[in-house]
Write an enzyme that holds these catalytic residues in place. Structure first.
Site, PDB file in Angstrom:
ATOM      1  N   SER A   1      -8.067  -5.302 -10.856  1.00 26.89           N
ATOM      2  CA  SER A   1      -6.730  -4.784 -11.159  1.00 26.89           C
ATOM      3  C   SER A   1      -5.854  -5.918 -11.683  1.00 26.89           C
ATOM      4  CB  SER A   1      -6.088  -4.204  -9.898  1.00 26.89           C
ATOM      5  OG  SER A   1      -6.585  -2.918  -9.623  1.00 26.89           O
TER       6      SER A   1
ATOM      7  N   LYS B   1       0.857  -1.192   0.000  1.00 36.45           N
ATOM      8  CA  LYS B   1       0.000   0.000   0.000  1.00 36.45           C
ATOM      9  C   LYS B   1       0.882   1.227   0.000  1.00 36.45           C
ATOM     10  CE  LYS B   1      -4.439   0.986   0.130  1.00 36.45           C
ATOM     11  NZ  LYS B   1      -5.562   0.166  -0.346  1.00 36.45           N
TER      12      LYS B   1
ATOM     13  N   GLY C   1      -5.581   2.851  -7.337  1.00 44.28           N
ATOM     14  CA  GLY C   1      -6.306   3.877  -6.597  1.00 44.28           C
ATOM     15  C   GLY C   1      -6.718   3.445  -5.189  1.00 44.28           C
ATOM     16  N   ASP C   2      -7.134   4.399  -4.422  1.00 45.06           N
ATOM     17  CA  ASP C   2      -7.753   4.206  -3.100  1.00 45.06           C
ATOM     18  C   ASP C   2      -8.375   5.566  -2.775  1.00 45.06           C
ATOM     19  OD1 ASP C   2      -7.817   2.107  -0.743  1.00 45.06           O
ATOM     20  OD2 ASP C   2      -7.444   4.015   0.229  1.00 45.06           O
TER      21      ASP C   2
ATOM     22  N   ASN D   1     -15.854   6.236  -5.041  1.00 45.01           N
ATOM     23  CA  ASN D   1     -15.856   5.186  -6.062  1.00 45.01           C
ATOM     24  C   ASN D   1     -16.573   3.913  -5.589  1.00 45.01           C
ATOM     25  OD1 ASN D   1     -14.052   2.567  -6.916  1.00 45.01           O
ATOM     26  ND2 ASN D   1     -14.580   3.876  -8.643  1.00 45.01           N
TER      27      ASN D   1
ATOM     28  N   THR E   1     -15.015  -2.572  -7.420  1.00 44.23           N
ATOM     29  CA  THR E   1     -15.065  -2.788  -5.960  1.00 44.23           C
ATOM     30  C   THR E   1     -16.515  -2.788  -5.477  1.00 44.23           C
ATOM     31  OG1 THR E   1     -12.959  -1.616  -5.851  1.00 44.23           O
ATOM     32  CG2 THR E   1     -14.045  -2.117  -3.763  1.00 44.23           C
TER      33      THR E   1
HETATM   34  P1  NDP Z   1     -13.027   7.814  -2.634  1.00 45.95           P
HETATM   35  O1  NDP Z   1     -11.969   8.793  -2.367  1.00 45.95           O
HETATM   36  O2  NDP Z   1     -13.565   7.669  -4.004  1.00 45.95           O
HETATM   37  O3  NDP Z   1     -14.272   8.049  -1.658  1.00 45.95           O
HETATM   38  C1  NDP Z   1     -14.125   8.047  -0.288  1.00 45.95           C
HETATM   39  C2  NDP Z   1     -15.449   8.350   0.353  1.00 45.95           C
HETATM   40  O4  NDP Z   1     -15.360   8.119   1.752  1.00 45.95           O
HETATM   41  C3  NDP Z   1     -15.873   9.799   0.179  1.00 45.95           C
HETATM   42  O5  NDP Z   1     -17.265   9.888   0.160  1.00 45.95           O
HETATM   43  C4  NDP Z   1     -15.279  10.449   1.424  1.00 45.95           C
HETATM   44  O6  NDP Z   1     -15.909  11.643   1.795  1.00 45.95           O
HETATM   45  C5  NDP Z   1     -15.508   9.371   2.449  1.00 45.95           C
HETATM   46  N1  NDP Z   1     -14.472   9.464   3.493  1.00 45.95           N
HETATM   47  C6  NDP Z   1     -13.139   9.376   3.321  1.00 45.95           C
HETATM   48  N2  NDP Z   1     -12.480   9.552   4.480  1.00 45.95           N
HETATM   49  C7  NDP Z   1     -13.425   9.766   5.400  1.00 45.95           C
HETATM   50  C8  NDP Z   1     -13.393  10.014   6.780  1.00 45.95           C
HETATM   51  N3  NDP Z   1     -12.216  10.083   7.461  1.00 45.95           N
HETATM   52  N4  NDP Z   1     -14.583  10.163   7.422  1.00 45.95           N
HETATM   53  C9  NDP Z   1     -15.748  10.087   6.731  1.00 45.95           C
HETATM   54  N5  NDP Z   1     -15.842   9.847   5.408  1.00 45.95           N
HETATM   55  C10 NDP Z   1     -14.705   9.699   4.770  1.00 45.95           C
HETATM   56  O7  NDP Z   1     -12.431   6.412  -2.113  1.00 45.95           O
HETATM   57  P2  NDP Z   1     -12.910   4.933  -2.439  1.00 45.95           P
HETATM   58  O8  NDP Z   1     -14.378   4.887  -2.678  1.00 45.95           O
HETATM   59  O9  NDP Z   1     -11.988   4.395  -3.455  1.00 45.95           O
HETATM   60  O10 NDP Z   1     -12.554   4.203  -1.065  1.00 45.95           O
HETATM   61  C11 NDP Z   1     -13.501   4.037  -0.020  1.00 45.95           C
HETATM   62  C12 NDP Z   1     -13.064   2.882   0.876  1.00 45.95           C
HETATM   63  O11 NDP Z   1     -12.992   1.679   0.103  1.00 45.95           O
HETATM   64  C13 NDP Z   1     -11.678   3.032   1.512  1.00 45.95           C
HETATM   65  O12 NDP Z   1     -11.681   2.412   2.778  1.00 45.95           O
HETATM   66  C14 NDP Z   1     -10.773   2.239   0.567  1.00 45.95           C
HETATM   67  O13 NDP Z   1      -9.598   1.794   1.215  1.00 45.95           O
HETATM   68  C15 NDP Z   1     -11.713   1.072   0.230  1.00 45.95           C
HETATM   69  N6  NDP Z   1     -11.402   0.339  -0.977  1.00 45.95           N
HETATM   70  C16 NDP Z   1     -11.281   0.958  -2.190  1.00 45.95           C
HETATM   71  C17 NDP Z   1     -11.038   0.216  -3.333  1.00 45.95           C
HETATM   72  C18 NDP Z   1     -10.985   0.844  -4.668  1.00 45.95           C
HETATM   73  O14 NDP Z   1     -10.851   0.104  -5.642  1.00 45.95           O
HETATM   74  N7  NDP Z   1     -11.125   2.147  -4.818  1.00 45.95           N
HETATM   75  C19 NDP Z   1     -10.830  -1.237  -3.260  1.00 45.95           C
HETATM   76  C20 NDP Z   1     -11.057  -1.802  -1.950  1.00 45.95           C
HETATM   77  C21 NDP Z   1     -11.314  -1.019  -0.868  1.00 45.95           C
HETATM   78  P3  NDP Z   1     -15.210  13.059   1.474  1.00 45.95           P
HETATM   79  O15 NDP Z   1     -15.363  13.250   0.001  1.00 45.95           O
HETATM   80  O16 NDP Z   1     -15.956  14.040   2.295  1.00 45.95           O
HETATM   81  O17 NDP Z   1     -13.771  12.915   1.893  1.00 45.95           O
HETATM   82  O1  2IT Z   2      -7.897  -1.626  -0.927  1.00 46.80           O
HETATM   83  C1  2IT Z   2      -7.803  -2.053  -2.112  1.00 46.80           C
HETATM   84  O2  2IT Z   2      -7.920  -3.257  -2.370  1.00 46.80           O
HETATM   85  C2  2IT Z   2      -7.598  -1.078  -3.182  1.00 46.80           C
HETATM   86  N1  2IT Z   2      -7.557   0.116  -2.914  1.00 46.80           N
HETATM   87  C3  2IT Z   2      -7.426  -1.548  -4.600  1.00 46.80           C
HETATM   88  C4  2IT Z   2      -5.996  -1.967  -4.837  1.00 46.80           C
HETATM   89  C5  2IT Z   2      -5.660  -2.325  -6.263  1.00 46.80           C
HETATM   90  O3  2IT Z   2      -4.472  -2.617  -6.473  1.00 46.80           O
HETATM   91  O4  2IT Z   2      -6.517  -2.334  -7.139  1.00 46.80           O
END
Ligand code: NDP
Ligand code: 2IT
Length: 446
Positions: A378, A127, A166-167, A241, A210
């Site tokens: 991915s 990560k 991404g994350d 996302n 996801t």
């Molecule tokens: P994004 O940046 O697209 O969206 C994040 C969302 O969560 C936003 O709505 C954001 O609100 C909110 N958020 C972030 N931090 C906080 C916080 N501290 N308190 C409250 N709300 C918060 O990220 P993703 O959708 O990609 O990721 C969301 C989760 O999913 C994470 O835990 C990530 O690790 C996990 N994940 C993502 C994957 C991926 O492929 N993208 C794969 C697997 C897991 P705001 O806009 O106000 O910050």
């Molecule tokens: O938490 C996760 O699994 C991700 N943010 C996606 C990682 C990836 O390599 O696609």
């Protein structure tokens, strides 16, 4: 936990990482689940696999200087933690959020080892990220940050070494800038990042993966327990996302999603959240979720994010961030009749919240299994890049669906085999661990 070996490993982790509560939380959960495995497998103790798996292969921390729109030099801190490459090249996302510090990246990298193992694809765990906050920055500022981030990171990654993605805070825009800079520095077009745009090597369905994968996993878990999404009320936290595409798939599967949030507050729409509107707001306009109510009569906005768990639902899909459901929120969910929590975010439930799920016999889909669809796709993007091919949306989506079904089956059967039927958290930890542990043992002391 009573096993002396596991207790001593946990003690070492606490001593070595004293100010990293999220990492210690993630390790504790996995070690607790591994107790029955370790009792049966003295060979893994002999090979000291557990003490090795909790220590990252390497931790890279670097300065990221960039010039803002006023011409001032700003400095952020960058991270890449390459945790374990026993079963494949390092793989895992990049988080850009002001809360990022080494403990966050370490917990995410640790969980990624087991998640990636569950996908059945050959990917190790890693990560990365930075305390840079893309919110409120111009596209040019984001570009200059991403270029500077890659100026250091490029020497540590590679298509057969480490493939970031991404994350939180890292989406298609950021991946594009990072990819461009890698290509500029190395003169090489190579699949070194996933989540790329479709015109330059991205995979169809990676954007959706996801959220869709979360719903496919949850659907399997529901069906195995005589239930389904059909006619159910769902609450989804976040509106990024993962949340967005969970909304689309849950709705397609017959559920009604009545609430979504961001870090400022949450929206309740008793008519069901409108996917096209949320997508336009968040993906295209980059606005706050509260703007939704202006165009959706009958919906309401409330300040504060934890209030979303007071909205009655059958199924809760936390898709925002770590530890967003604590004991009190879990108790309210249970009291309101929620019978299923399935995690799109990484580690969104505190250990006390998880205890509440089990005490109330709720179905619990743990993050490292339930949200593995993103990294699995991915992995499919890496396959397509290596083969110089592009599969159709339907092909990728159907492979993703198959992978999520297999992940559920693996969690279900490991839980049964180790005497904890229905405990998919233990099942995910055990099934994810065993493959990596066998690989580490076979490769000797490295
Ligand atoms: P994004 O940046 O697209 O969206 C994040 C969302 O969560 C936003 O709505 C954001 O609100 C909110 N958020 C972030 N931090 C906080 C916080 N501290 N308190 C409250 N709300 C918060 O990220 P993703 O959708 O990609 O990721 C969301 C989760 O999913 C994470 O835990 C990530 O690790 C996990 N994940 C993502 C994957 C991926 O492929 N993208 C794969 C697997 C897991 P705001 O806009 O106000 O910050
Ligand atoms: O938490 C996760 O699994 C991700 N943010 C996606 C990682 C990836 O390599 O696609």
């Amino acid at each position: 936990m009573k096993n002396a070996y596991l207790l001593s490993v946990l003690e070492t982790v606490k001593k070595r990482n004293p100010a990293e509560p999220e990492f210690i939380q993630a390790v504790t959960e996995v070690l607790e689940s591994l107790e029955p495995v370790i009792e049966k497998r003295p060979d893994l103790v002999e090979a000291n696999v557990v003490e090795r798996i909790v220590e990252p292969d390497r931790q890279i921390i670097f300065r990221v200087p960039w010039v803002d729109d006023q011409g001032k030099i700003q400095v952020n801190r960058g991270y890449r933690i390459q945790f374990n490459d026993a079963i494949g090249p390092y793989k895992g996302g990049i988080r850009l959020h002001p809360s990022v510090y080494v403990g966050i990246i370490k917990f995410l990298g640790f969980e990624q080892i087991f998640k990636n193992s569950l996908t059945t694809l050959p990917m190790g765990g890693a990560k990365g990220g930075s305390d840079f906050d893309p919110k409120g920055k111009s596209d040019n500022e984001v570009m200059r940050f991403c270029q500077s981030f890659i100026n250091e990171l490029y020497r540590h990654i590679g298509k057969d070494i480490d493939v970031p993605a991404g994350d939180i805070g890292t989406g298609a825009r950021e991946i594009g800038y990072m990819f461009g800079q890698y290509k500029k520095l190395t003169g090489e077009w190579s699949g070194i990042l996933t989540g790329k745009g479709i015109p330059y090597g991205g995979s169809l369905a990676r954007t959706e993966a996801t959220g869709y994968g979360l719903c496919y996993f949850t659907d399997e878990m529901l069906h195995a327990n005589g239930k389904s999404f059909e006619g159910q009320t769902v609450v989804i936290s976040g509106s990024g996302n993962v949340a967005l595409y969970a909304l689309q798939k849950a709705t397609q599967l017959g559920a009604k999603v009545v609430a979504m949030s961001d870090s400022n507050g949450y929206v309740v729409d008793p008519n069901g959240m409108d996917f096209a509107a949320v997508r336009e707001l968040k993906e295209v306009e980059r606005k706050r979720i509260k703007e939704y109510v202006a165009t959706h009569p009958g919906s309401e906005y409330h300040e504060g994010c934890s209030g979303i768990w007071t909205i009655p639902c059958d199924i809760a899909l936390p898709c925002a961030t770590q530890n967003e459901i604590d004991k009190a929120s879990a108790e309210i969910l249970a009291k309101n009749g929620c019978y299923c929590v399935s995690e799109g975010a990484n580690m969104p439930s505190t250990p006390e919240a998880i205890e509440v799920y089990f005490a109330n016999k709720m179905l619990y889909g743990p993050a490292k299994a339930a949200n593995a669809g993103g990294v699995a796709t991915s992995g499919l993007e890496m396959c397509q890049n290596s083969a110089r091919l592009s599969w159709t949306f339907e092909e990728v989506d159907s492979k993703l669906h198959g992978i999520m079904k297999n992940i559920f089956a693996a969690c279900d059967s490991a839980a049964k085999e180790y005497g904890m039927p229905g405990n998919y958290m233990a099942g995910a930890n055990i099934a994810g661990f065993l493959k990596v542990a066998e690989a580490m043992k076979a490769q000797g002391c490295v």
